[in-house]
Scaffold this active site. Structure first.
Site, PDB file in Angstrom:
ATOM      1  N   GLU A 139      41.741  31.397  31.831  1.00  0.00           N
ATOM      2  CA  GLU A 139      42.200  30.020  32.073  1.00  0.00           C
ATOM      3  C   GLU A 139      41.005  29.103  32.383  1.00  0.00           C
ATOM      4  O   GLU A 139      40.950  27.960  31.921  1.00  0.00           O
ATOM      5  CB  GLU A 139      43.209  30.012  33.229  1.00  0.00           C
ATOM      6  CG  GLU A 139      44.502  30.728  32.843  1.00  0.00           C
ATOM      7  CD  GLU A 139      45.502  30.770  33.983  1.00  0.00           C
ATOM      8  OE1 GLU A 139      45.160  31.327  35.056  1.00  0.00           O
ATOM      9  OE2 GLU A 139      46.618  30.265  33.818  1.00  0.00           O
TER      10      GLU A 139
ATOM     11  N   GLU B  86      49.033  39.330  33.560  1.00  0.00           N
ATOM     12  CA  GLU B  86      49.943  38.771  34.566  1.00  0.00           C
ATOM     13  C   GLU B  86      51.298  39.473  34.543  1.00  0.00           C
ATOM     14  O   GLU B  86      51.839  39.849  35.593  1.00  0.00           O
ATOM     15  CB  GLU B  86      50.142  37.259  34.339  1.00  0.00           C
ATOM     16  CG  GLU B  86      49.006  36.396  34.870  1.00  0.00           C
ATOM     17  CD  GLU B  86      47.824  36.243  33.927  1.00  0.00           C
ATOM     18  OE1 GLU B  86      47.723  37.015  32.959  1.00  0.00           O
ATOM     19  OE2 GLU B  86      46.985  35.364  34.173  1.00  0.00           O
TER      20      GLU B  86
HETATM   21  C1  1HE Z   1      39.397  42.633  42.038  1.00  0.00           C
HETATM   22  C2  1HE Z   1      39.920  42.071  40.858  1.00  0.00           C
HETATM   23  C3  1HE Z   1      40.848  41.008  40.994  1.00  0.00           C
HETATM   24  C4  1HE Z   1      38.553  43.626  40.309  1.00  0.00           C
HETATM   25  N1  1HE Z   1      41.186  40.613  42.245  1.00  0.00           N
HETATM   26  N2  1HE Z   1      39.762  42.203  43.244  1.00  0.00           N
HETATM   27  N3  1HE Z   1      43.363  40.308  36.978  1.00  0.00           N
HETATM   28  C5  1HE Z   1      43.554  41.598  36.662  1.00  0.00           C
HETATM   29  O1  1HE Z   1      44.673  42.114  36.703  1.00  0.00           O
HETATM   30  C6  1HE Z   1      42.328  42.357  36.298  1.00  0.00           C
HETATM   31  C7  1HE Z   1      42.007  43.352  37.372  1.00  0.00           C
HETATM   32  N4  1HE Z   1      40.688  43.949  37.213  1.00  0.00           N
HETATM   33  C8  1HE Z   1      40.410  44.912  36.276  1.00  0.00           C
HETATM   34  O2  1HE Z   1      41.194  45.237  35.404  1.00  0.00           O
HETATM   35  C9  1HE Z   1      39.058  45.564  36.374  1.00  0.00           C
HETATM   36  O3  1HE Z   1      38.543  45.329  37.697  1.00  0.00           O
HETATM   37  C10 1HE Z   1      38.007  45.038  35.344  1.00  0.00           C
HETATM   38  C11 1HE Z   1      38.392  45.518  33.949  1.00  0.00           C
HETATM   39  C12 1HE Z   1      37.891  43.524  35.368  1.00  0.00           C
HETATM   40  C13 1HE Z   1      36.623  45.584  35.720  1.00  0.00           C
HETATM   41  O4  1HE Z   1      36.677  47.013  35.862  1.00  0.00           O
HETATM   42  P1  1HE Z   1      35.495  47.759  36.628  1.00  0.00           P
HETATM   43  O5  1HE Z   1      35.766  49.230  36.469  1.00  0.00           O
HETATM   44  O6  1HE Z   1      34.193  47.241  36.142  1.00  0.00           O
HETATM   45  O7  1HE Z   1      35.584  47.318  38.166  1.00  0.00           O
HETATM   46  P2  1HE Z   1      36.626  47.794  39.274  1.00  0.00           P
HETATM   47  O8  1HE Z   1      36.172  49.078  39.880  1.00  0.00           O
HETATM   48  O9  1HE Z   1      38.026  47.792  38.747  1.00  0.00           O
HETATM   49  O10 1HE Z   1      36.548  46.615  40.334  1.00  0.00           O
HETATM   50  C14 1HE Z   1      35.432  46.456  41.210  1.00  0.00           C
HETATM   51  C15 1HE Z   1      35.929  45.807  42.462  1.00  0.00           C
HETATM   52  O11 1HE Z   1      36.465  44.520  42.157  1.00  0.00           O
HETATM   53  C16 1HE Z   1      37.094  46.566  43.106  1.00  0.00           C
HETATM   54  O12 1HE Z   1      37.023  46.369  44.485  1.00  0.00           O
HETATM   55  P3  1HE Z   1      36.417  47.514  45.463  1.00  0.00           P
HETATM   56  O13 1HE Z   1      36.453  46.914  46.811  1.00  0.00           O
HETATM   57  O14 1HE Z   1      37.326  48.710  45.280  1.00  0.00           O
HETATM   58  O15 1HE Z   1      35.014  47.794  44.968  1.00  0.00           O
HETATM   59  C17 1HE Z   1      38.324  45.855  42.585  1.00  0.00           C
HETATM   60  O16 1HE Z   1      39.461  45.979  43.419  1.00  0.00           O
HETATM   61  C18 1HE Z   1      37.815  44.435  42.583  1.00  0.00           C
HETATM   62  N5  1HE Z   1      38.562  43.601  41.651  1.00  0.00           N
HETATM   63  N6  1HE Z   1      39.373  42.716  39.806  1.00  0.00           N
HETATM   64  C19 1HE Z   1      40.636  41.211  43.332  1.00  0.00           C
HETATM   65  N7  1HE Z   1      41.360  40.397  39.947  1.00  0.00           N
HETATM   66  C20 1HE Z   1      45.739  31.328  38.489  1.00  0.00           C
HETATM   67  S1  1HE Z   1      46.785  32.546  38.116  1.00  0.00           S
HETATM   68  C21 1HE Z   1      45.887  33.732  37.249  1.00  0.00           C
HETATM   69  C22 1HE Z   1      46.563  35.063  37.344  1.00  0.00           C
HETATM   70  C23 1HE Z   1      45.613  36.171  37.004  1.00  0.00           C
HETATM   71  O17 1HE Z   1      44.446  35.981  36.843  1.00  0.00           O
HETATM   72  S2  1HE Z   1      46.339  37.707  36.858  1.00  0.00           S
HETATM   73  C24 1HE Z   1      45.052  38.733  36.317  1.00  0.00           C
HETATM   74  C25 1HE Z   1      44.367  39.418  37.455  1.00  0.00           C
END
Ligand code: 1HE
Length: 266
Positions: A114, A134
């Site tokens: 977005e 989402e």
């Molecule tokens: C996060 C987030 C997040 C990672 N919010 N903390 N977005 C999603 O559903 C996508 C969610 N994220 C992923 O699918 C993956 O993290 C990635 C593919 C982007 C990257 O994977 P990777 O293996 O490189 O990293 P990771 O181990 O998954 O994440 C590293 C850290 O970032 C980890 O935290 P940690 O404390 O365990 O190290 C994750 O929890 C954190 N992290 N993504 C919070 N999104 C205005 S409305 C819009 C609505 C949306 O955007 S919905 C889509 C949300």
């Protein structure tokens, strides 16, 4: 120059270009309220010397989207307000009157997509991929995606991405209309800066018209759009700088339009 908020952003001015980097790789540049407010703050306080903005990202991904840890603590009304806050912030990106180029790599997910959609030019490298998870999370887009993304890729593609969780590769996203430029891995930042340099060389009034008026004309009825076009064309073309630019061309002082020259500096 740096962000005035405590947002995880790094902002630096290079000549007439303001570069804003998302800088929260440890959370994959997940966008919390402080970050979107920080971007809006920068966009609202652009010095006159800034003629183009580049939004890029440090780390392995452009952005993992909305910071999902913020979802846990919101009521439904607070969620409406949060969505409206994103709308206001990303409107500042789209409608400041100064063009914004985004440099994409890795995950460009949810709110990250977005944010990218609110910029005027998207340069993606081959590692980029696009998703709207989402629906899988039991939520809906809230950062302007339902309005901006169908204008880029169509309702059908967005519906597919949301309902099935389909992830578009960089090539698929490019073919669908997300990126205007697709470049080799690691080159998006550099190409974005080159394009920004080129854009910064246009007159500020033309840049304003293209970045801020054109999308509104495109949303208007043809009748209102054409009337608005005539008025903005008149205003832009009577800018004092234009006469000199036309004379430069007529006197052969500037390069001609060449095939394949888009994005190259003249
Ligand atoms: C996060 C987030 C997040 C990672 N919010 N903390 N977005 C999603 O559903 C996508 C969610 N994220 C992923 O699918 C993956 O993290 C990635 C593919 C982007 C990257 O994977 P990777 O293996 O490189 O990293 P990771 O181990 O998954 O994440 C590293 C850290 O970032 C980890 O935290 P940690 O404390 O365990 O190290 C994750 O929890 C954190 N992290 N993504 C919070 N999104 C205005 S409305 C819009 C609505 C949306 O955007 S919905 C889509 C949300």
């Amino acid at each position: 120059m740096s962000s005035t908020s405590d947002a995880p952003l790094v902002a630096e001015q290079f000549g007439s270009i303001l570069r804003i980097d998302l800088a929260r790789d440890e959370k994959r540049n997940a966008l919390n309220a402080a970050t979107v407010l920080g971007i809006a703050d920068l966009m609202q306080t652009l010095p006159e010397s800034v003629k183009c903005v580049v939004i890029a990202a440090r780390g392995t991904h452009f952005s993992a989207g909305l910071d999902l840890s913020e979802l846990v603590v919101r009521s439904s009304f607070e969620t409406v307000q949060h969505s409206r806050l994103w709308h206001r912030c990303l409107d500042h990106v789209q409608f400041s009157g100064v063009p914004v180029v985004s440099a994409l790599h890795g995950a460009v997910i949810g709110g990250g997509l977005e944010l990218a959609a609110s910029t005027h030019i998207r340069v993606a490298d081959e590692t980029s991929y696009y998703a709207l998870p989402e629906a899988a999370r039991g939520i809906f887009v809230g950062g302007g995606g339902s309005a901006r993304l169908p204008r880029l890729i169509g309702v059908a593609r967005m519906t597919d991405m949301m309902l099935t969780g389909r992830v578009l590769t960089a090539q698929e996203g490019h073919a669908a209309g997300i990126s205007q430029y697709l470049v080799p891995a690691g080159q998006a930042d550099e190409v974005a800066m080159q394009l920004a340099e080129k854009i910064a060389g246009n007159t500020p009034f033309t840049n304003y018209a293209v970045s801020s008026v054109l999308p509104r004309i495109a949303d208007a009825s043809q009748d209102v759009g054409l009337q608005t076009e005539a008025i903005i064309a008149s205003l832009v073309q009577t800018d004092p700088e234009v006469k000199g630019r036309l004379e430069d061309f007529l006197d052969g002082r500037v390069s001609k339009v060449q095939p394949g020259s888009a994005g190259q500096s003249s």
